[in-house]
Design an enzyme around this catalytic site. Structure first.
Site, PDB file in Angstrom:
ATOM      1  N   ASP A 197      -5.088  10.488 -11.513  1.00 61.68           N
ATOM      2  CA  ASP A 197      -5.486  11.621 -12.364  1.00 61.68           C
ATOM      3  C   ASP A 197      -6.957  11.957 -12.143  1.00 61.68           C
ATOM      4  OD1 ASP A 197      -5.968   9.127 -13.508  1.00 61.68           O
ATOM      5  OD2 ASP A 197      -5.304   9.673 -15.527  1.00 61.68           O
ATOM      6  N   ASP A 221       1.508  14.407  -1.947  1.00 59.85           N
ATOM      7  CA  ASP A 221       2.015  15.781  -1.957  1.00 59.85           C
ATOM      8  C   ASP A 221       1.165  16.636  -2.885  1.00 59.85           C
ATOM      9  OD1 ASP A 221       3.776  18.005  -1.651  1.00 59.85           O
ATOM     10  OD2 ASP A 221       4.689  17.482  -3.592  1.00 59.85           O
TER      11      ASP A 221
HETATM   12  C1  IPM Z   1       5.301  19.291   1.592  1.00 54.42           C
HETATM   13  C2  IPM Z   1       6.448  19.843   0.792  1.00 54.42           C
HETATM   14  C3  IPM Z   1       7.623  18.897   0.872  1.00 54.42           C
HETATM   15  C4  IPM Z   1       7.167  17.590   0.236  1.00 54.42           C
HETATM   16  C5  IPM Z   1       8.922  19.367   0.226  1.00 54.42           C
HETATM   17  C6  IPM Z   1       9.325  20.729   0.681  1.00 54.42           C
HETATM   18  C7  IPM Z   1      10.025  18.390   0.493  1.00 54.42           C
HETATM   19  O1  IPM Z   1       6.062  20.114  -0.516  1.00 54.42           O
HETATM   20  O2  IPM Z   1       5.470  19.051   2.796  1.00 54.42           O
HETATM   21  O3  IPM Z   1       4.218  19.111   1.025  1.00 54.42           O
HETATM   22  O4  IPM Z   1       7.165  17.465  -1.005  1.00 54.42           O
HETATM   23  O5  IPM Z   1       6.818  16.682   0.983  1.00 54.42           O
HETATM   24 MN    MN Z   2       3.898  19.887  -0.865  1.00 54.42          MN
END
Ligand code: IPM
Ligand code: MN
Ligand code: NAD
Length: 333
Positions: A197, A221
């Site tokens: 966070d 992500d």
């Molecule tokens: C990314 C995308 C992917 C992920 C999805 C589409 C599966 O958001 O490459 O960042 O979460 O890894």
């Molecule tokens: Mn992503």
């Protein structure tokens, strides 16, 4: 001869992937690009987001160049385009997802674990109507991505910030233990730990403090979109997904941008920078990668697309990069 499997995918995926292939083909290297069906496109054609033929072609290639997958029309569908991407990452075992973020005074690299955690754990629905996703990590999974981060840091400013949620999650406590246990082997690299966070906050307030950020799949992500937001947005953020051997997957951080798809205004810079990562990590062409990155940086200033406050179309932006490359490399085709 460098064999590249291109997977344009959905939405703006084909728009930016076509632009990237044009740039790749213009470079003075021997390259063969073959296109394959993937994502929502492949669900419509074959009922499978990652058809066997596409997977086999990726395995046989030296590198995979991807656009993006996923569209609102598949929300609630039994098979989603994104499943194809997650499966491809797992099949190729590209556990190290490199997501650089650069801007004035900012030069950081997110090293995201890509084939473990919530994305690959057991999940489902129960009879009582509840749903579950599980996050698991083994010491070996953590060790290999941590080593990659330490090694990458050595070629940079030798500083790793390992990001976790060790105040709450058991997988994060294991993460911290394993990463700390490796530190002795990399005495030249400074290691710090940060809770996720706070890492989100710091990426907004002062991203210049970071060199390498090492983190697990889901945190990586989210943090990579945050880092992109501090460096010009998703239109410019590239990624390389690498295993212990080729092929790696080279793709923008962004998705299919359904809100602008089909208008010809997507920023192709993230895709071009992904080509630069391909040149670096799959072709050993450091100088060409530098040249391409410089051409892209200059184009972002001279011909910005709408996401950056300009009015250049995808094609105009691509032509500008090609012109700059041609001026630099007289033997460019
Ligand atoms: C990314 C995308 C992917 C992920 C999805 C589409 C599966 O958001 O490459 O960042 O979460 O890894
Ligand atoms: Mn992503
Ligand atoms: P998104 O990244 O597609 O778009 C977020 C915002 O950024 C939108 O406003 C979009 O217009 C803008 N944007 C993204 N790329 C841009 C570019 N090159 N030029 C200009 N503007 C750009 O995220 P989303 O809307 O949350 O997701 C849309 C779909 O994409 C979903 O189905 C999601 O699963 C998928 N997705 C796929 C990948 C991938 O294939 N690697 C990555 C992220 C999201």
């Amino acid at each position: 001869m460098l064999r590249v499997a291109s997977l344009p995918g959905d939405g703006i995926g084909p728009e930016v992937c076509d632009a990237a292939v044009r740039v790749l083909a213009a470079l003075p290297i021997d390259v063969a690009v073959e296109e394959h069906s993937f994502g929502g496109h492949a669900i419509r054609e074959h009922g499978d987001p990652l058809p066997e033929e596409t997977l086999a072609a990726c395995r046989a290639a030296d590198a995979v160049l991807m656009g993006a997958v996923g569209l609102p029309e598949f929300d609630g569908a039994p098979v989603r385009p994104e499943q194809g991407l997650i499966r491809l990452r797992g099949e190729l075992d590209v556990y190290a997802n490199l997501r650089p973020a650069r801007a004035d005074g900012i030069d950081l690299l997110i090293v995201r674990e890509l084939v473990g955690g919530l994305y690959f754990g057991a999940s489902g629905r129960r009879a009582d109507g509840s749903a579950f996703d599980t996050c698991e990590y083994s010491p070996a999974q953590i060790e290999r991505i941590a080593r990659r981060a330490f090694e990458l840091a050595r070629d940079r400013r030798s500083f790793v910030t390992s990001v976790d949620k060790a105040n709450v999650l058991e997988t994060s406590r294991l993460w911290r233990e394993v990463v700390s246990g490796l530190a002795d082997e990399y005495p030249d690299v400074r290691l710090e730990h940060m809770l996720v966070d706070n890492a989100g906050l710091q990426l907004v307030l002062d991203p210049s403090q970071f060199d390498v950020i090492l983190t697990e799949n889901t945190f990586g992500d989210i943090l990579s979109d945050v880092a992109a937001g501090s460096c010009g947005g998703l239109g410019v953020a590239a990624s390389a997904s690498l295993g212990d051997r080729p092929p790696g997957i080279f793709e923008p951080v962004h998705g299919t941008a359904p809100d602008i798809a089909g208008q010809g205004i997507a920023n192709p810079a993230a895709a071009f920078r992904s080509v630069a990562l391909l040149l670096r990590h799959a072709a050993g062409e450091q100088d060409l990668a530098d040249e391409l990155e410089q051409a892209v940086d200059a184009t972002l200033l001279s011909n910005p697309t709408r996401d950056l406050g300009g009015s250049a179309t995808t094609i105009e932006s691509t032509d500008s990069v090609l012109d700059r490359l041609a001026a630099k490399t007289p033997d460019a085709r």
